[in-house]
Design a protein around this motif. Structure first.
Motif, PDB file in Angstrom:
ATOM      1  N   PRO A 150       0.812  -1.224   0.000  1.00  0.00           N
ATOM      2  CA  PRO A 150       0.000   0.000   0.000  1.00  0.00           C
ATOM      3  C   PRO A 150       0.843   1.271   0.000  1.00  0.00           C
ATOM      4  O   PRO A 150       0.539   2.228  -0.729  1.00  0.00           O
ATOM      5  CB  PRO A 150      -0.830  -0.128   1.284  1.00  0.00           C
TER       6      PRO A 150
ATOM      7  N   LEU B 147       2.338   1.783  -3.495  1.00  0.00           N
ATOM      8  CA  LEU B 147       1.353   2.325  -4.437  1.00  0.00           C
ATOM      9  C   LEU B 147       1.113   3.805  -4.175  1.00  0.00           C
ATOM     10  O   LEU B 147       0.967   4.599  -5.117  1.00  0.00           O
ATOM     11  CB  LEU B 147       0.043   1.545  -4.326  1.00  0.00           C
ATOM     12  N   THR B 148       1.077   4.169  -2.911  1.00  0.00           N
ATOM     13  CA  THR B 148       0.868   5.577  -2.573  1.00  0.00           C
ATOM     14  C   THR B 148       2.032   6.426  -3.059  1.00  0.00           C
ATOM     15  O   THR B 148       1.833   7.515  -3.615  1.00  0.00           O
ATOM     16  CB  THR B 148       0.705   5.738  -1.044  1.00  0.00           C
TER      17      THR B 148
ATOM     18  N   SER C  38       3.927   5.756  -5.547  1.00  0.00           N
ATOM     19  CA  SER C  38       3.865   5.818  -7.012  1.00  0.00           C
ATOM     20  C   SER C  38       2.912   6.921  -7.474  1.00  0.00           C
ATOM     21  O   SER C  38       3.149   7.551  -8.503  1.00  0.00           O
ATOM     22  CB  SER C  38       3.433   4.462  -7.590  1.00  0.00           C
ATOM     23  N   ARG C  39       1.846   7.163  -6.712  1.00  0.00           N
ATOM     24  CA  ARG C  39       0.934   8.260  -7.043  1.00  0.00           C
ATOM     25  C   ARG C  39       1.630   9.600  -6.908  1.00  0.00           C
ATOM     26  O   ARG C  39       1.433  10.499  -7.727  1.00  0.00           O
ATOM     27  CB  ARG C  39      -0.305   8.233  -6.131  1.00  0.00           C
TER      28      ARG C  39
ATOM     29  N   TYR D 103      -5.303   6.436 -13.110  1.00  0.00           N
ATOM     30  CA  TYR D 103      -4.336   5.616 -12.376  1.00  0.00           C
ATOM     31  C   TYR D 103      -4.300   6.026 -10.901  1.00  0.00           C
ATOM     32  O   TYR D 103      -4.298   5.169 -10.001  1.00  0.00           O
ATOM     33  CB  TYR D 103      -2.942   5.763 -12.987  1.00  0.00           C
TER      34      TYR D 103
ATOM     35  N   THR E 224      -5.293   3.391  -7.930  1.00  0.00           N
ATOM     36  CA  THR E 224      -4.324   2.987  -6.907  1.00  0.00           C
ATOM     37  C   THR E 224      -4.757   3.459  -5.523  1.00  0.00           C
ATOM     38  O   THR E 224      -4.460   2.797  -4.521  1.00  0.00           O
ATOM     39  CB  THR E 224      -2.917   3.528  -7.220  1.00  0.00           C
ATOM     40  N   ASP E 225      -5.464   4.573  -5.457  1.00  0.00           N
ATOM     41  CA  ASP E 225      -5.979   5.037  -4.173  1.00  0.00           C
ATOM     42  C   ASP E 225      -6.969   4.036  -3.590  1.00  0.00           C
ATOM     43  O   ASP E 225      -6.953   3.733  -2.388  1.00  0.00           O
ATOM     44  CB  ASP E 225      -6.656   6.400  -4.355  1.00  0.00           C
TER      45      ASP E 225
ATOM     46  N   VAL F 189      -7.122   0.771  -4.483  1.00  0.00           N
ATOM     47  CA  VAL F 189      -6.460  -0.523  -4.298  1.00  0.00           C
ATOM     48  C   VAL F 189      -5.604  -0.532  -3.046  1.00  0.00           C
ATOM     49  O   VAL F 189      -5.627  -1.509  -2.274  1.00  0.00           O
ATOM     50  CB  VAL F 189      -5.611  -0.875  -5.541  1.00  0.00           C
ATOM     51  N   ASP F 190      -4.822   0.526  -2.818  1.00  0.00           N
ATOM     52  CA  ASP F 190      -3.939   0.486  -1.645  1.00  0.00           C
ATOM     53  C   ASP F 190      -4.742   0.485  -0.346  1.00  0.00           C
ATOM     54  O   ASP F 190      -4.364  -0.164   0.634  1.00  0.00           O
ATOM     55  CB  ASP F 190      -2.889   1.604  -1.672  1.00  0.00           C
TER      56      ASP F 190
ATOM     57  N   ASP G  81      -0.914   8.720   2.604  1.00  0.00           N
ATOM     58  CA  ASP G  81      -2.128   8.745   1.789  1.00  0.00           C
ATOM     59  C   ASP G  81      -2.673  10.158   1.609  1.00  0.00           C
ATOM     60  O   ASP G  81      -2.891  10.600   0.480  1.00  0.00           O
ATOM     61  CB  ASP G  81      -3.179   7.817   2.381  1.00  0.00           C
TER      62      ASP G  81
END
Length: 210
Positions: free
Chosen positions: A15, A18-19, A21-22, A47, A51-52, A54-55, A73
């Motif tokens: 998580p 992914l955060t 990566s945003r 995207y 991802t928000d 999904v994580d 986040d």
């Protein structure tokens, strides 16, 4: 008297990855808007939204939550919002006064977060420990109106970014949304002054999520 043991937690989770990566995608998103590549900008927005979701799901489903995650986040949301606000204002797609209101609120909240981090960090308060986010010290919980405001801000920025691709003129709807966002932005900023549970200091015996 023995020194209290420093509490640490695992910050290298999917998580959190992914955060991050945003956050890293934001400069590319800004570049796309400034160069009128709204198709690519829209894809990056999609995207970010995916991802928000999904994580958050992974963190809850597999118990991968972390104190750093509660900081990263909203930081990712604010980085995205700042990028969109600045670049869309530069392209005259949102009013500059609205951009000032949005960015001004975020600057004040960021300064408050730095102060809270310093005050809540267990001794010794060193520069290295301050930036070591595996040492949790405080959790920040957004207020109810802040969550609504974030959603409305992202809606405004998303619709504004997509608007050049739409076959119809939505200028009047965007103006109404702009006034709404200006109101909720000011309201949400003031709400942190009165909310009692917006910040929770983590005690030395706090156990990080397994």
């Amino acid at each position: 008297m023995p020194k209290p043991k420093t509490v640490r937690e695992n910050i290298y989770t999917l998580p959190n990855l992914l955060t991050v990566s945003r956050i890293l995608a934001c400069p590319i998103l800004g570049w796309s808007i400034l160069h009128d590549d709204f198709h690519f900008a829209t894809a990056l927005l999609a995207y970010a939204g995916l991802t928000d979701l999904v994580d958050g799901f992974i963190a809850r489903r597999f118990n991968m939550g972390s104190v750093l995650g509660t900081i990263l986040d909203p930081a990712a949301d604010k980085t995205l919002m700042t990028t969109l606000t600045i670049t869309l204002a530069m392209k005259d797609m949102i009013p500059v006064p609205l951009a000032v209101v949005i960015l001004g609120r975020d600057v004040l909240l960021s300064l408050s977060a730095f102060y809270i981090r310093y005050k809540s960090l267990p001794e010794p308060k060193t520069f290295a420990r301050y930036w070591d986010f595996s040492i949790p010290s405080a959790e920040v919980h957004p207020t109810g109106i802040s969550k609504i405001n974030t959603a409305l801000q992202l809606l405004l920025m998303g619709v504004t970014t997509v608007s050049p691709l739409l076959p119809v003129d939505i200028g009047l709807a965007l103006q109404a949304l702009q006034w709404t966002v200006a109101t909720t932005t000011i309201w949400s900023g003031l709400s942190y002054l009165f909310a009692k549970d917006a910040v929770r200091i983590i005690s030395s015996n706090h156990k990080p999520p397994i």
